[in-house]
Design an enzyme around this catalytic site. Structure first.
Site, PDB file in Angstrom:
ATOM      1  N   GLU A 143      -6.616  57.385  21.871  1.00 16.40           N
ATOM      2  CA  GLU A 143      -6.905  57.127  23.285  1.00 16.40           C
ATOM      3  C   GLU A 143      -5.742  57.564  24.165  1.00 16.40           C
ATOM      4  O   GLU A 143      -4.573  57.408  23.788  1.00 16.40           O
ATOM      5  CB  GLU A 143      -7.151  55.631  23.547  1.00 16.40           C
ATOM      6  CG  GLU A 143      -8.297  55.031  22.779  1.00 16.40           C
ATOM      7  CD  GLU A 143      -9.671  55.416  23.292  1.00 16.40           C
ATOM      8  OE1 GLU A 143      -9.754  56.034  24.375  1.00 16.40           O
ATOM      9  OE2 GLU A 143     -10.660  55.099  22.602  1.00 16.40           O
ATOM     10  N   THR A 144      -6.098  58.075  25.338  1.00 14.54           N
ATOM     11  CA  THR A 144      -5.153  58.266  26.435  1.00 14.54           C
ATOM     12  C   THR A 144      -5.674  57.466  27.617  1.00 14.54           C
ATOM     13  O   THR A 144      -6.845  57.613  28.001  1.00 14.54           O
ATOM     14  CB  THR A 144      -5.010  59.742  26.820  1.00 14.54           C
ATOM     15  OG1 THR A 144      -4.441  60.472  25.720  1.00 14.54           O
ATOM     16  CG2 THR A 144      -4.127  59.910  28.043  1.00 14.54           C
TER      17      THR A 144
END
Length: 274
Positions: free
Chosen positions: A49-50
């Site tokens: 995830e970002t």
């Protein structure tokens, strides 16, 4: 060529030590970038995830947060929210004890609790489901005692086993799971040790992640299930990935409070062409 510089942080979430837990990238923004650019940044980061957030002038929230895997935007993510709160509290000078975050899953909060951070997330109800044969085959196990889907998203399958060893040693056929069209598979079982209440794993190659190391969202699925089964309101989850991690979960009605630590790995800059 001129360029725009963006700060970026990488934080190991749900861990007390570097190289443990689940790494997430955090990109604070002054204003939203085009969706395609944020997706490209997430793909370039190549982490599960970002998170991106923007400060908002809203009586209900302090920031608006969004999360991207390398291939898609998702509506809820725990470890990247913990990482974002860590950055806000420890790198960007937020002095209060609570941050309110507007998201696609409603208002979330992140609260200081000593060195830890407690996330207030929505519980994820389950609906019963017949176990598809291709998933049973991909997991090389037909011993699931129950199968569910996550009702709010109608995406993830949840398979319950009665033996934690089955969950710990599972070696799925990722090519089969990758064809599930934006669906993931959660496997969970009662604990086989005294340091936790349940053992779980989360496979989602259809979203660009073969196995998520330590997942806040997943514990919003499994914690209410095991809290009901055990008669407890506080349950400790262990995610048995190669990195591994514990999440302290308190179930309060339709909310789950997820408590964890985080560690800064790096901070730097992203250079985007103007």
């Amino acid at each position: 060529m001129t360029h725009t510089s963006l700060p970026v942080y990488q934080v190991d979430a749900f861990t007390s030590h570097l190289f443990g837990g689940n790494p997430a990238a955090v990109v604070p923004l002054e204003r939203w970038l085009p969706d395609g650019v944020m997706q490209q940044i997430a793909m370039e980061n190549n982490l599960s995830e970002t998170a991106f957030f923007v400060k908002v002038a809203d009586g209900d929230a302090d920031y608006h947060i969004r999360w991207f895997t390398p291939t898609v935007e998702v509506p809820l993510c725990g470890h990247a929210t913990l990482a974002s709160a860590y950055v806000l509290f420890n790198q960007l000078g937020v002095t209060g004890d609570e941050i309110r975050l507007q998201s696609k899953s409603g208002i979330l909060t992140a609260r200081r609790d000593g060195e830890a951070i407690v996330l207030n997330f929505p519980a994820q109800p389950l609906t019963e489901e017949v176990l598809p044969e291709n998933i049973a085959s991909a997991l090389s196990s037909d011993r699931a005692v129950a199968c569910f889907k996550v009702a709010s998203r109608d995406t993830d399958y949840v398979l319950v086993y009665d033996d934690a060893g089955t969950v710990r040693h599972m070696t799925p056929d990722m090519s089969v799971l990758a064809a599930l069209a934006e669906r993931g598979v959660i496997v969970t079982a009662p604990s086989d040790s005294d340091d936790c209440d349940m053992v779980s794993r989360y496979f989602l190659p259809a979203l660009g992640i073969n196995e998520d190391p330590v997942t806040g969202y997943m514990h919003c699925v499994v914690a209410p299930y095991w809290a009901l089964k055990t008669g407890k309101t506080n349950v400790i989850g262990y995610q048995a990935s190669s990195r591994g991690g514990f999440i302290d979960c308190t179930v309060k009605g339709d909310r789950v409070h997820l408590k964890g630590l985080a560690v800064l790995y790096l901070k730097g800059e992203i250079f985007l062409p103007d």
